[in-house]
Design an enzyme around this catalytic site. Structure first.
Site: not given
Length: 146
Positions: A65, A97, A102, A109
């Site tokens: 994004v 991955e 991050n 996730y």
């Protein structure tokens, strides 16, 4: 995603990542007919995803994004669309991955049902050499009957 979108997509990639994909990588993904979608608001691309599908498995190649639109649910919207497409095309599992550096992506996730299943040492380029990748996966349920 179409060829005409690639310049705008690549511009987002460059702004979002310290080690961005090249324009050629995006072009190769389109030529390989990988499912590749963009999220528009009006005429403006806010984000995109690319994945590969084979042998009942989907692999998330890239979800991004534009930085000034992050934190507004667009990444989740893209991920949910990706999962729906993967499920509709018969994928039973989805892999990805992600950089351990991050945490926002990792949290997304996890929230959507991915679990960490391993690490790939020195997978990503980094300022100090290489960074490991967390490998995450989720099982997909078959599409619901109407």
């Amino acid at each position: 995603m179409r060829e005409a979108d690639l310049e705008a997509v690549h511009a987002i990639e460059i702004r979002a990542y310290e080690f961005p994909w090249t324009l050629g990588i995006f072009r190769d993904c389109l030529r390989a007919d990988y499912p590749s979608w963009v999220l528009y608001r009006g005429e403006c691309i806010l984000g995109y995803f690319l994945m590969s599908l084979a042998a009942g498995e989907a692999h998330v190649l890239n979800v991004c994004v534009t930085p000034d639109e992050q934190g507004h649910g667009h990444g989740r919207r893209l991920l949910l669309a990706l999962l729906q497409i993967a499920r509709g095309r018969g994928a039973e599992r989805v892999f990805l991955e992600v950089r351990p550096s991050n945490p926002n992506a990792i949290a997304l996730y996890h929230a959507e049902g991915f679990n960490e299943i391993g690490r790939r040492p020195r997978y990503y380029p980094a300022r100090d050499g290489r960074e490991d990748a967390l490998v995450m996966a989720m099982e997909l349920l078959p599409p619901e009957a109407p």
